[in-house]
Design a protein around this motif. Structure first.
Motif, mmCIF file in Angstrom:
data_model
loop_
_atom_site.group_PDB
_atom_site.id
_atom_site.type_symbol
_atom_site.label_atom_id
_atom_site.label_comp_id
_atom_site.label_asym_id
_atom_site.label_seq_id
_atom_site.Cartn_x
_atom_site.Cartn_y
_atom_site.Cartn_z
ATOM 1 N N UNK A 59 20.972 113.020 8.605
ATOM 2 C CA UNK A 59 21.493 111.866 8.268
ATOM 3 C C UNK A 59 22.692 111.542 9.096
ATOM 4 N N UNK A 60 23.403 112.303 9.500
ATOM 5 C CA UNK A 60 24.660 112.155 10.212
ATOM 6 C C UNK A 60 24.453 111.892 11.745
ATOM 7 N N UNK A 61 23.099 111.898 12.207
ATOM 8 C CA UNK A 61 22.724 111.533 13.582
ATOM 9 C C UNK A 61 23.015 110.109 14.032
ATOM 10 N N UNK A 62 23.792 109.904 15.161
ATOM 11 C CA UNK A 62 24.005 108.577 15.589
ATOM 12 C C UNK A 62 22.832 108.433 16.558
ATOM 13 N N UNK A 63 21.770 107.362 16.445
ATOM 14 C CA UNK A 63 21.047 107.013 17.395
ATOM 15 C C UNK A 63 21.250 105.719 18.064
ATOM 16 N N UNK A 64 21.163 105.748 19.336
ATOM 17 C CA UNK A 64 21.586 104.396 20.079
ATOM 18 C C UNK A 64 20.284 103.885 21.022
ATOM 19 N N UNK A 77 23.328 100.263 17.988
ATOM 20 C CA UNK A 77 23.654 101.659 17.510
ATOM 21 C C UNK A 77 23.106 101.793 16.088
ATOM 22 N N UNK A 78 22.604 102.761 15.589
ATOM 23 C CA UNK A 78 22.330 102.908 14.291
ATOM 24 C C UNK A 78 22.283 104.507 13.925
ATOM 25 N N UNK A 79 21.614 104.762 13.051
ATOM 26 C CA UNK A 79 21.636 106.412 12.610
ATOM 27 C C UNK A 79 20.479 106.791 12.238
ATOM 28 N N UNK A 104 9.559 103.467 12.238
ATOM 29 C CA UNK A 104 10.986 103.595 12.261
ATOM 30 C C UNK A 104 11.608 104.703 13.204
ATOM 31 N N UNK A 105 12.691 104.080 14.215
ATOM 32 C CA UNK A 105 13.399 105.228 14.943
ATOM 33 C C UNK A 105 14.827 105.186 14.765
ATOM 34 N N UNK A 106 15.073 104.088 14.027
ATOM 35 C CA UNK A 106 16.760 104.204 13.498
ATOM 36 C C UNK A 106 16.808 103.456 12.536
ATOM 37 N N UNK A 134 16.445 105.907 24.308
ATOM 38 C CA UNK A 134 16.994 106.049 22.706
ATOM 39 C C UNK A 134 17.648 107.373 23.046
ATOM 40 N N UNK A 135 18.792 107.687 22.527
ATOM 41 C CA UNK A 135 19.621 108.674 22.580
ATOM 42 C C UNK A 135 20.070 109.005 21.050
ATOM 43 N N UNK A 136 20.083 110.316 20.822
ATOM 44 C CA UNK A 136 20.646 110.811 19.419
ATOM 45 C C UNK A 136 21.708 111.627 19.837
ATOM 46 N N UNK A 137 22.904 111.684 18.987
ATOM 47 C CA UNK A 137 24.000 112.354 18.945
ATOM 48 C C UNK A 137 24.301 112.668 17.613
#
Length: 140
Positions: A59-64, A77-79, A104-106, A134-137
């Motif tokens: 839930x804290x992931x930042x998905x761009x 940017x989403x999450x 759904x991916x973000x 797509x990147x995830x941090x």
């Protein structure tokens, strides 16, 4: 971590949808598909690496999502969300809401298809090649 999808635009790309954006493996696009930015995608969420999927389930992931076509680029940017499955073998969808399904991916995207740069949309409507990264941090 990152995943890359290659697709192409289509004359019916309008990017008019107010709550989602999408890239699909379908080889056609009707005018009703106003969230779709690219067709004939070479990959779908079901093809993504399991480590990438697991990272997006935080839930804290930042998905761009970065969309690049020719000289045009747009980043949204989403999450992440614990309920993301990445099971779809057809489409990848970003959403401004918290709704989750197998495509759904973000979630919580800062804008949807209607917010995309109009020059990028015009290039896609002309059939430009599209690369979606797509990147995830994690926001520590």
């Amino acid at each position: 971590m990152r995943e890359t999808i290659r697709a192409r635009g289509h004359e019916n790309v309008s990017a008019a949808h107010g709550s989602t954006f999408e890239v699909t493996t379908d080889d056609f696009l009707t005018p009703a598909g106003d969230c779709i930015l690219g067709i004939e995608a070479d990959r779908a969420p079901a093809d993504f690496d399991s480590e990438f999927v697991a990272a997006c389930r935080d839930a804290d992931a930042v998905v761009t999502a970065t969309f690049a076509a020719g000289d045009h680029e747009e980043t949204v940017t989403g999450r992440g969300h614990p309920d993301l499955t990445f099971d779809s073998d057809r489409s990848a969808v970003g959403r401004t809401s918290d709704y989750v399904d197998d495509r759904t991916v973000l979630v919580g995207a800062e804008f949807a298809a209607e917010g995309f740069d109009r020059e990028l949309v015009a290039a896609l409507a002309d059939g430009a090649e599209l690369t979606v990264t797509l990147t995830v941090e994690h926001d520590d």
